[in-house]
Design a protein around this motif. Structure first.
Motif, mmCIF file in Angstrom:
data_model
loop_
_atom_site.group_PDB
_atom_site.id
_atom_site.type_symbol
_atom_site.label_atom_id
_atom_site.label_comp_id
_atom_site.label_asym_id
_atom_site.label_seq_id
_atom_site.Cartn_x
_atom_site.Cartn_y
_atom_site.Cartn_z
ATOM 1 N N UNK A 244 1.208 -1.687 -0.210
ATOM 2 C CA UNK A 244 0.083 -0.360 0.065
ATOM 3 C C UNK A 244 0.743 1.041 -0.016
ATOM 4 N N UNK A 245 2.030 1.001 0.832
ATOM 5 C CA UNK A 245 2.634 2.532 0.868
ATOM 6 C C UNK A 245 3.352 2.543 -0.342
ATOM 7 N N UNK A 246 3.341 1.754 -1.041
ATOM 8 C CA UNK A 246 4.174 1.682 -2.738
ATOM 9 C C UNK A 246 2.857 2.426 -3.874
ATOM 10 N N UNK A 247 1.902 2.453 -4.044
ATOM 11 C CA UNK A 247 0.690 2.975 -4.078
ATOM 12 C C UNK A 247 0.285 4.635 -3.093
ATOM 13 N N UNK A 248 0.402 4.204 -2.469
ATOM 14 C CA UNK A 248 -0.091 5.669 -1.494
ATOM 15 C C UNK A 248 1.246 7.169 -2.097
ATOM 16 N N UNK A 249 2.600 6.310 -2.022
ATOM 17 C CA UNK A 249 4.171 7.672 -2.398
ATOM 18 C C UNK A 249 3.452 7.342 -3.612
ATOM 19 N N UNK A 250 3.131 6.930 -4.837
ATOM 20 C CA UNK A 250 3.421 7.271 -5.617
ATOM 21 C C UNK A 250 5.020 6.121 -6.350
ATOM 22 N N UNK A 251 5.513 4.932 -6.255
ATOM 23 C CA UNK A 251 6.482 4.629 -6.180
ATOM 24 C C UNK A 251 6.046 3.727 -7.468
ATOM 25 N N UNK A 389 -11.566 -13.429 -5.228
ATOM 26 C CA UNK A 389 -12.621 -12.922 -4.270
ATOM 27 C C UNK A 389 -11.086 -12.106 -3.564
ATOM 28 N N UNK A 390 -9.472 -12.869 -3.691
ATOM 29 C CA UNK A 390 -8.664 -12.393 -2.594
ATOM 30 C C UNK A 390 -8.095 -10.863 -3.483
ATOM 31 N N UNK A 391 -7.945 -11.430 -5.276
ATOM 32 C CA UNK A 391 -8.134 -10.479 -5.774
ATOM 33 C C UNK A 391 -8.809 -8.959 -5.523
ATOM 34 N N UNK A 392 -9.983 -8.971 -4.785
ATOM 35 C CA UNK A 392 -11.046 -8.256 -5.236
ATOM 36 C C UNK A 392 -10.897 -7.209 -4.585
ATOM 37 N N UNK A 393 -10.692 -8.301 -3.130
ATOM 38 C CA UNK A 393 -10.178 -7.077 -1.723
ATOM 39 C C UNK A 393 -9.230 -6.637 -1.905
ATOM 40 N N UNK A 394 -8.283 -7.908 -2.223
ATOM 41 C CA UNK A 394 -7.111 -6.669 -2.523
ATOM 42 C C UNK A 394 -7.046 -5.439 -3.592
ATOM 43 N N UNK A 395 -7.111 -5.745 -4.223
ATOM 44 C CA UNK A 395 -7.455 -4.322 -5.201
ATOM 45 C C UNK A 395 -7.653 -3.120 -4.726
ATOM 46 N N UNK A 396 -9.054 -3.229 -3.742
ATOM 47 C CA UNK A 396 -9.775 -1.960 -3.212
ATOM 48 C C UNK A 396 -8.757 -1.572 -2.098
ATOM 49 N N UNK A 397 -8.239 -1.948 -1.472
ATOM 50 C CA UNK A 397 -7.769 -1.634 -0.331
ATOM 51 C C UNK A 397 -6.630 -1.315 -1.150
ATOM 52 N N UNK A 398 -5.904 -2.319 -1.352
ATOM 53 C CA UNK A 398 -5.089 -1.674 -2.010
ATOM 54 C C UNK A 398 -4.001 -0.666 -2.522
ATOM 55 N N UNK A 399 -4.589 -1.686 -3.591
ATOM 56 C CA UNK A 399 -4.039 -0.519 -4.814
ATOM 57 C C UNK A 399 -4.834 0.757 -4.389
ATOM 58 N N UNK A 400 -6.408 0.293 -4.480
ATOM 59 C CA UNK A 400 -7.067 1.860 -5.233
ATOM 60 C C UNK A 400 -7.697 2.695 -3.863
ATOM 61 N N UNK A 401 -7.657 2.204 -2.910
ATOM 62 C CA UNK A 401 -7.414 2.273 -1.035
ATOM 63 C C UNK A 401 -9.186 2.970 -0.953
ATOM 64 N N UNK A 402 -10.102 1.609 -1.687
ATOM 65 C CA UNK A 402 -11.612 1.956 -1.022
ATOM 66 C C UNK A 402 -12.015 1.423 0.510
ATOM 67 N N UNK A 403 -11.089 0.530 0.605
ATOM 68 C CA UNK A 403 -11.183 0.229 2.623
ATOM 69 C C UNK A 403 -10.005 -0.041 2.816
ATOM 70 N N UNK A 404 -10.085 -0.302 4.254
ATOM 71 C CA UNK A 404 -8.626 -0.452 4.757
ATOM 72 C C UNK A 404 -8.039 -1.718 5.012
ATOM 73 N N UNK A 405 -7.332 -1.864 5.404
ATOM 74 C CA UNK A 405 -5.924 -3.278 4.989
ATOM 75 C C UNK A 405 -6.970 -4.275 6.038
ATOM 76 N N UNK A 406 -7.695 -4.067 7.264
ATOM 77 C CA UNK A 406 -8.229 -4.902 7.732
ATOM 78 C C UNK A 406 -9.534 -5.415 7.561
#
Length: 422
Positions: A244-251, A389-406
């Motif tokens: 998530x840090x990579x996407x947040x910091x535009x790395x 199912x894993x990818x959908x939730x990971x994408x929403x949270x880690x890549x696009x920041x639409x939900x929390x990691x938890x």
């Protein structure tokens, strides 16, 4: 060869498929003693086609009454869909090379795969060749022969590292903190991205971002073990926060690249196996290092990206198919596969058996050594659906920041547990 191969392998985008003639209808009509002509399907991977063609030619020269006829796997949205459709139609192949064993449990349930353990010496051949391969069994039987692996490592552009002030021969990026520090330096030097994992939604994409690092962080714990997901944990959270840090910091960009980012110089790193080396032989001076961990441990486990060979129940001439399978996975044929593709045959004492190859091809030594510490995707019911199912939730949270990691970890774990329990 492997210190720990814990499960079945990932679904490949390009599948090398060897098939036998079907009786033009339902499956299960063949015999383990039947011999005669068989058909084979080869992937569109140029190196594997060359290898497969050479193996077929060598076989045909010695077996005029058991000819193997080669063709590429029929076009479709994926090789797995093409194989599933062939099983349904009763026209499935005899042998599939480059099968992702994540698909195997579904094909066994569909009644499409032949139990190789029932062939004379079948189980012994598989275990003698591959070593610790029990986790590739389904319901105690081998419906696949573990064939080759592509251990995932960090591949990097040495010139871009040098320009960013990173020693390309010793990057010192083994910990998460060091890896992030180096990534920031790369972007600060003017490179568009430090690393560019595909942000797309295909079910297999976690195998090239989250999963290798999760395996490394947990010393080989699979996404699902003993029928339960494992990743809703401190380790799962730490890996997710790292990405998530990579996407947040535009790395790392959260849109897909329009070209080969490594060749174009728009990224300095990617997660890849030895299959990628020939792609950059003329364009990028590449280096390799293990995937990072929070503590920078030595010899971390990574994703094996291994492929298997399966026999299908629609095959008439199963006797020939079994003999051809052994012929094509012999010491000699495996050596030819290594020479042609750079992919690692899954057999014991790999570096000792093919010492001359590794002496002549030093870029591949790191992958051969990494092959000793690999794990794979679990062989579970509804495997593709679980990874989706894993990818959908990971994408929403880690890549696009639409939900929390938890929330991502909890929701994905619940969905996957339900799918595995079906």
């Amino acid at each position: 060869m492997k210190k720990k191969i814990r499960a079945a392998a990932l679904l490949g985008a390009a599948a090398l498929v060897v098939t036998g003639c079907s009786a033009g209808g339902g499956g299960g009509e063949g015999s383990a003693d039947s011999t005669g002509p068989i058909d084979i399907w080869l992937s569109n991977n140029e190196q594997e086609v060359a290898w497969g063609t050479a193996v077929v030619d060598a076989w045909n020269a010695e077996h005029p009454d058991e000819k193997v006829n080669a063709q590429e796997i029929p076009a479709g949205s994926s090789s797995e869909e093409a194989i599933t459709a062939a099983i349904t139609a009763g026209t499935a192949p005899c042998l599939v090379y480059n099968v992702a064993p994540a698909a195997v449990s579904g094909w066994v349930k569909q009644g499409g795969l032949f139990d190789l353990s029932t062939m004379e010496g079948g189980g012994d051949y598989i275990t003698d060749r591959g070593g610790e391969v029990d986790s590739y069994a389904t319901d105690g039987s081998f419906y696949q022969l573990p064939w080759k692996s592509n251990p995932v490592m960090v591949m990097y552009n040495k010139a871009l590292f040098q320009a960013a002030g990173i020693d390309p021969e010793d990057p010192q990026m083994a910990t998460y903190d060091e890896f992030l520090e180096g990534s920031r330096a790369i972007v600060a030097s003017g490179v568009q991205s430090a690393i560019w994992p595909a942000p797309t939604s295909e079910f297999y994409q976690p195998w090239f971002d989250f999963y290798p690092l999760y395996l490394a962080e947990t010393d080989g714990t699979m996404l699902v073990e003993d029928g339960k997901s494992t990743f809703d944990s401190d380790a799962g959270s730490e890996v997710a926060e790292f990405w998530k840090t990579f996407y947040d910091e535009k790395l790392a960009p959260n849109e897909a690249s329009t070209d080969d980012a490594m060749s174009a110089g728009t990224t300095a790193m990617q997660l890849a196996g030895p299959w990628a080396i020939p792609s950059y032989a003329d364009t990028v001076d590449v280096g390799f290092m293990p995937v990072p961990t929070s503590d920078g441990r030595e010899n971390p486990t990574t994703f094996a990206d291994s492929k298997s060979v399966s026999m299908f129940t629609a095959c008439e001439n199963q006797g020939t198919a079994w003999e051809f399978l052994k012929f094509s996975t012999s010491v000699e044929s495996d050596g030819q596969l290594l020479e042609a593709t750079g992919q690692m045959p899954m057999r014991t004492d790999l570096t000792g058996t093919y010492a001359d190859y590794f002496d002549a091809n030093p870029n591949y030594v790191a992958f051969a050594e990494q092959a000793e510490a690999t794990a794979d995707v679990p062989s579970i019911p509804n495997s593709v659906e679980a990874w989706q199912a894993f990818r959908d939730e990971y994408s929403a949270s880690v890549i696009f920041g639409k939900e929390s990691i938890g929330d991502f970890l909890k929701t994905a774990a619940t969905k996957i547990d339900d799918l595995v329990a079906e």
